[in-house]
Design a protein around this motif. Structure first.
Motif, PDB file in Angstrom:
ATOM      1  N   SER A   1     -17.638   7.002   2.622  1.00 45.15           N
ATOM      2  CA  SER A   1     -16.716   8.123   2.795  1.00 45.15           C
ATOM      3  C   SER A   1     -16.750   9.082   1.615  1.00 45.15           C
ATOM      4  N   ASN A   2     -16.412  10.301   1.945  1.00 43.29           N
ATOM      5  CA  ASN A   2     -16.170  11.367   0.991  1.00 43.29           C
ATOM      6  C   ASN A   2     -14.965  12.076   1.579  1.00 43.29           C
ATOM      7  N   ALA A   3     -13.780  11.589   1.239  1.00 45.72           N
ATOM      8  CA  ALA A   3     -12.568  12.023   1.923  1.00 45.72           C
ATOM      9  C   ALA A   3     -11.457  12.291   0.918  1.00 45.72           C
ATOM     10  N   THR A   4     -10.400  12.928   1.400  1.00 49.77           N
ATOM     11  CA  THR A   4      -9.255  13.211   0.540  1.00 49.77           C
ATOM     12  C   THR A   4      -7.962  12.778   1.223  1.00 49.77           C
ATOM     13  N   GLY A   5      -6.969  12.543   0.396  1.00 46.24           N
ATOM     14  CA  GLY A   5      -5.624  12.278   0.882  1.00 46.24           C
ATOM     15  C   GLY A   5      -5.291  10.817   1.093  1.00 46.24           C
ATOM     16  N   HIS A   6      -4.019  10.585   1.296  1.00 47.84           N
ATOM     17  CA  HIS A   6      -3.511   9.225   1.479  1.00 47.84           C
ATOM     18  C   HIS A   6      -4.085   8.555   2.716  1.00 47.84           C
ATOM     19  N   GLU A   7      -4.355   9.321   3.772  1.00 54.85           N
ATOM     20  CA  GLU A   7      -4.894   8.720   4.990  1.00 54.85           C
ATOM     21  C   GLU A   7      -6.268   8.106   4.731  1.00 54.85           C
TER      22      GLU A   7
ATOM     23  N   LEU B   1       0.806  -1.212   0.000  1.00 50.32           N
ATOM     24  CA  LEU B   1       0.000   0.000   0.000  1.00 50.32           C
ATOM     25  C   LEU B   1       0.843   1.268   0.000  1.00 50.32           C
ATOM     26  N   GLU B   2       1.833   1.346   0.856  1.00 53.92           N
ATOM     27  CA  GLU B   2       2.603   2.592   0.991  1.00 53.92           C
ATOM     28  C   GLU B   2       3.342   2.955  -0.297  1.00 53.92           C
ATOM     29  N   GLU B   3       3.922   1.969  -0.953  1.00 50.18           N
ATOM     30  CA  GLU B   3       4.602   2.257  -2.223  1.00 50.18           C
ATOM     31  C   GLU B   3       3.587   2.665  -3.287  1.00 50.18           C
ATOM     32  N   ASP B   4       2.413   2.035  -3.272  1.00 54.20           N
ATOM     33  CA  ASP B   4       1.346   2.403  -4.202  1.00 54.20           C
ATOM     34  C   ASP B   4       0.938   3.859  -3.979  1.00 54.20           C
ATOM     35  N   LEU B   5       0.733   4.250  -2.735  1.00 54.70           N
ATOM     36  CA  LEU B   5       0.359   5.634  -2.444  1.00 54.70           C
ATOM     37  C   LEU B   5       1.430   6.596  -2.936  1.00 54.70           C
TER      38      LEU B   5
ATOM     39  N   ALA C   1      -8.241   0.816   3.092  1.00 51.63           N
ATOM     40  CA  ALA C   1      -7.524  -0.457   3.000  1.00 51.63           C
ATOM     41  C   ALA C   1      -7.635  -1.244   4.300  1.00 51.63           C
ATOM     42  N   GLU C   2      -7.577  -0.543   5.440  1.00 55.01           N
ATOM     43  CA  GLU C   2      -7.714  -1.204   6.732  1.00 55.01           C
ATOM     44  C   GLU C   2      -9.110  -1.807   6.887  1.00 55.01           C
ATOM     45  N   ARG C   3     -10.120  -1.061   6.471  1.00 53.77           N
ATOM     46  CA  ARG C   3     -11.494  -1.568   6.541  1.00 53.77           C
ATOM     47  C   ARG C   3     -11.632  -2.836   5.692  1.00 53.77           C
ATOM     48  N   LEU C   4     -11.075  -2.800   4.493  1.00 57.47           N
ATOM     49  CA  LEU C   4     -11.155  -3.963   3.618  1.00 57.47           C
ATOM     50  C   LEU C   4     -10.448  -5.163   4.232  1.00 57.47           C
ATOM     51  N   SER C   5      -9.282  -4.949   4.837  1.00 51.30           N
ATOM     52  CA  SER C   5      -8.549  -6.082   5.424  1.00 51.30           C
ATOM     53  C   SER C   5      -9.288  -6.662   6.626  1.00 51.30           C
ATOM     54  N   ARG C   6     -10.032  -5.829   7.359  1.00 59.96           N
ATOM     55  CA  ARG C   6     -10.862  -6.350   8.459  1.00 59.96           C
ATOM     56  C   ARG C   6     -12.051  -7.142   7.911  1.00 59.96           C
TER      57      ARG C   6
ATOM     58  N   TYR D   1      -0.618   7.814  -6.343  1.00 59.26           N
ATOM     59  CA  TYR D   1      -1.726   8.650  -5.881  1.00 59.26           C
ATOM     60  C   TYR D   1      -1.282  10.078  -5.618  1.00 59.26           C
ATOM     61  N   ALA D   2      -2.099  11.032  -6.054  1.00 55.36           N
ATOM     62  CA  ALA D   2      -1.880  12.431  -5.712  1.00 55.36           C
ATOM     63  C   ALA D   2      -2.066  12.594  -4.202  1.00 55.36           C
ATOM     64  N   GLU D   3      -1.340  13.524  -3.609  1.00 53.30           N
ATOM     65  CA  GLU D   3      -1.458  13.781  -2.167  1.00 53.30           C
ATOM     66  C   GLU D   3      -2.887  14.137  -1.773  1.00 53.30           C
ATOM     67  N   ASP D   4      -3.607  14.811  -2.673  1.00 54.39           N
ATOM     68  CA  ASP D   4      -4.969  15.260  -2.380  1.00 54.39           C
ATOM     69  C   ASP D   4      -6.023  14.430  -3.114  1.00 54.39           C
ATOM     70  N   VAL D   5      -5.707  13.156  -3.352  1.00 56.86           N
ATOM     71  CA  VAL D   5      -6.644  12.257  -4.026  1.00 56.86           C
ATOM     72  C   VAL D   5      -8.007  12.296  -3.337  1.00 56.86           C
ATOM     73  N   VAL D   6      -9.067  12.234  -4.127  1.00 58.16           N
ATOM     74  CA  VAL D   6     -10.427  12.193  -3.596  1.00 58.16           C
ATOM     75  C   VAL D   6     -10.888  10.741  -3.613  1.00 58.16           C
ATOM     76  N   LEU D   7     -11.426  10.273  -2.482  1.00 62.00           N
ATOM     77  CA  LEU D   7     -11.959   8.922  -2.369  1.00 62.00           C
ATOM     78  C   LEU D   7     -13.444   9.027  -2.067  1.00 62.00           C
ATOM     79  N   LEU D   8     -14.266   8.453  -2.961  1.00 61.55           N
ATOM     80  CA  LEU D   8     -15.712   8.448  -2.785  1.00 61.55           C
ATOM     81  C   LEU D   8     -16.203   7.013  -2.690  1.00 61.55           C
ATOM     82  N   THR D   9     -16.937   6.725  -1.619  1.00 62.13           N
ATOM     83  CA  THR D   9     -17.557   5.421  -1.427  1.00 62.13           C
ATOM     84  C   THR D   9     -18.885   5.650  -0.713  1.00 62.13           C
ATOM     85  N   VAL D  10     -19.628   4.587  -0.499  1.00 61.34           N
ATOM     86  CA  VAL D  10     -20.865   4.713   0.258  1.00 61.34           C
ATOM     87  C   VAL D  10     -20.575   5.157   1.691  1.00 61.34           C
TER      88      VAL D  10
END
Length: 139
Positions: free
Chosen positions: A44-50, A25-29, A56-61, A33-42
């Protein structure tokens, strides 16, 4: 790659998929990925690598020890689509669909959606989640 040299959207997309399937994941980011990437899901509506780390943590759980399958992938100009599924001892992810916008060699937008079925009931969906993100579906 030096400054000013940009990879094509296809190159970024393929590098992203390879690194996520490796679990890097970290190398992929860093690379894709842009530092200010936008992530949209059911969920979340969030930005950034965090935001991607949390996804990714949610998916692994949800899918510990998952085996991912890529059903289809398409790239058209700066846009990419990934259709995927995954199976783990806990859940099965079905109808996974991630979309990407890739500009200047970086992913600037990702959307993620998939459904979850409990392992004991692979015949019936019990919930729908929107976080893959890809580790996060491999995504």
């Amino acid at each position: 790659m030096g400054r000013g040299q940009h990879r094509s959207p296809m190159e970024v997309f393929e590098d992203h998929l390879g690194l996520r399937l490796e679990g890097n994941l970290e190398e992929d980011l860093r690379r894709n990925y842009a530092e200010d990437v936008v992530l949209l899901t059911v969920n979340s509506n969030a930005t950034g690598h965090e935001a991607l780390r949390m996804s990714a943590e949610r998916l692994s759980r949800q899918l510990p020890g998952a085996e991912f399958s890529i059903a289809a992938k398409q790239v058209s100009g700066p846009y990419a689509l990934l259709i995927w599924s995954a199976t783990s001892p806990r859940f099965q992810a079905v109808e996974g669909a991630d979309t990407f916008v890739i500009r200047d060699g970086k992913i600037v937008l990702q959307t993620i959606h998939y459904g979850l079925r409990h392992a004991s009931e692979f015949g019936s969906a019990v919930t729908t989640a929107g976080q893959a993100g890809g580790g996060d579906g491999p995504p």
